[in-house]
Scaffold this motif. Structure first.
Motif, mmCIF file in Angstrom:
data_model
loop_
_atom_site.group_PDB
_atom_site.id
_atom_site.type_symbol
_atom_site.label_atom_id
_atom_site.label_comp_id
_atom_site.label_asym_id
_atom_site.label_seq_id
_atom_site.Cartn_x
_atom_site.Cartn_y
_atom_site.Cartn_z
ATOM 1 N N GLN A 290 71.515 30.657 28.232
ATOM 2 C CA GLN A 290 72.505 30.299 29.250
ATOM 3 C C GLN A 290 73.908 30.695 28.802
ATOM 4 O O GLN A 290 74.699 31.208 29.605
ATOM 5 N N ASP B 164 74.205 34.340 29.183
ATOM 6 C CA ASP B 164 74.351 34.685 30.605
ATOM 7 C C ASP B 164 75.757 34.388 31.102
ATOM 8 O O ASP B 164 76.358 35.182 31.845
ATOM 9 N N ILE B 165 76.288 33.233 30.689
ATOM 10 C CA ILE B 165 77.651 32.862 31.110
ATOM 11 C C ILE B 165 78.659 33.859 30.569
ATOM 12 O O ILE B 165 79.588 34.288 31.269
ATOM 13 N N GLU C 113 78.079 36.989 29.736
ATOM 14 C CA GLU C 113 77.918 38.256 30.447
ATOM 15 C C GLU C 113 78.528 38.183 31.844
ATOM 16 O O GLU C 113 79.210 39.124 32.290
ATOM 17 N N GLN C 114 78.297 37.053 32.538
ATOM 18 C CA GLN C 114 78.896 36.902 33.867
ATOM 19 C C GLN C 114 80.410 36.906 33.792
ATOM 20 O O GLN C 114 81.096 37.521 34.627
ATOM 21 N N ASP D 296 81.514 40.423 33.142
ATOM 22 C CA ASP D 296 81.414 41.219 34.373
ATOM 23 C C ASP D 296 82.527 40.858 35.352
ATOM 24 O O ASP D 296 83.149 41.746 35.969
ATOM 25 N N LYS D 297 82.773 39.542 35.490
ATOM 26 C CA LYS D 297 83.838 39.108 36.412
ATOM 27 C C LYS D 297 85.191 39.604 35.942
ATOM 28 O O LYS D 297 85.998 40.085 36.750
ATOM 29 N N ASN E 209 85.413 43.236 36.627
ATOM 30 C CA ASN E 209 85.677 43.498 38.041
ATOM 31 C C ASN E 209 87.125 43.193 38.408
ATOM 32 O O ASN E 209 87.761 43.942 39.162
#
Length: 233
Positions: free
Chosen positions: A99, A102-103, A105-106, A109-110, A113
């Motif tokens: 988790q 994943d956090i 990586e998110q 990515d955010k 972006n």
């Protein structure tokens, strides 16, 4: 078989010459009977206590076995709980790491972006700023040409003829000149507004627009008075 006090009491001895004194023998036997009865009672009491002790010993042995078995079962249960806890801890740790990854990586990515959008927006703003500067320069050039043409009209010789001192016979010519000047001002104002709406001039050129707006420029018309002086309207 062990003798009983009654056996001793009922024991009969044969009488012989020069034998023991019967009374003394009987007294001694009575004493033996009493002591034997006491010994038997003590023996019974001790046997009873021994039996009770044996029962208690058996109970405690059984209890010890039960406790040992309970301890073994508890130890096995504790080992199972410990093993299960370790497995659950490992699973929770792996899930938490997953988790967290994943956090991260998110978030990356955010953030990527956001940076890309900000970069694209900055590039777009830079292009739009350059376009606005180009449009502002074009507007300024057109405005300058228009103002210069207006100034040329004001400096024309026609106004010099109209405004000659003491000339009162050309009132109609003055009115015609004023009407032509007002028509020219209105056309110029419409042209300036059309250019401003089409090109969307940047904020830094608003001061130039306000200076170039014909409505903000006061039109001065000079008329000759009867005494030869001039007055402004």
């Amino acid at each position: 078989m062990a003798l009983t006090p009654l056996d001793i009491h009922n024991k009969e001895f044969h009488v012989r010459l020069r034998g023991y004194d019967q009374d003394e023998v009987n007294d001694f036997l009575d004493q033996i009977i009493k002591d034997y009865e006491i010994a038997l009672k003590q023996n019974e009491k001790l046997q009873s206590e021994l039996d009770q002790s044996l029962e208690k010993l058996k109970y405690f042995n059984d209890l010890k076995d039960s406790l040992n078995q309970s301890i073994i079962v508890a130890q096995e249960a504790a080992d199972k709980v410990k093993a299960n806890s370790q497995k659950e801890a490992e699973i929770i740790n792996k899930e938490a790491q997953k988790q967290g990854q994943d956090i991260i990586e998110q978030a990356n990515d955010k953030a990527k972006n956001i940076v890309e959008e900000a970069s694209a927006k900055a590039k777009r703003l830079a292009v739009e700023t350059d376009d606005l500067r180009k449009q502002a320069r074009i507007f300024r050039q057109k405005l300058q040409v228009m103002m210069e043409s207006q100034l040329e009209v004001v400096k024309g010789s026609e106004w010099d003829d109209i405004l000659k001192r003491g000339d009162t016979s050309n009132y109609s010519a003055i009115q015609d000149a004023i009407r032509r000047d007002e028509t020219l001002d209105n056309d110029s104002a419409k042209e300036v507004k059309s250019i401003a709406n089409e090109e969307s001039v940047a904020p830094e050129t608003k001061a130039d627009e306000e200076q170039a707006d014909p409505q903000s420029v006061e039109t001065v018309v000079v008329f000759p008075s009867n005494d030869g002086e001039h007055f402004a309207k």
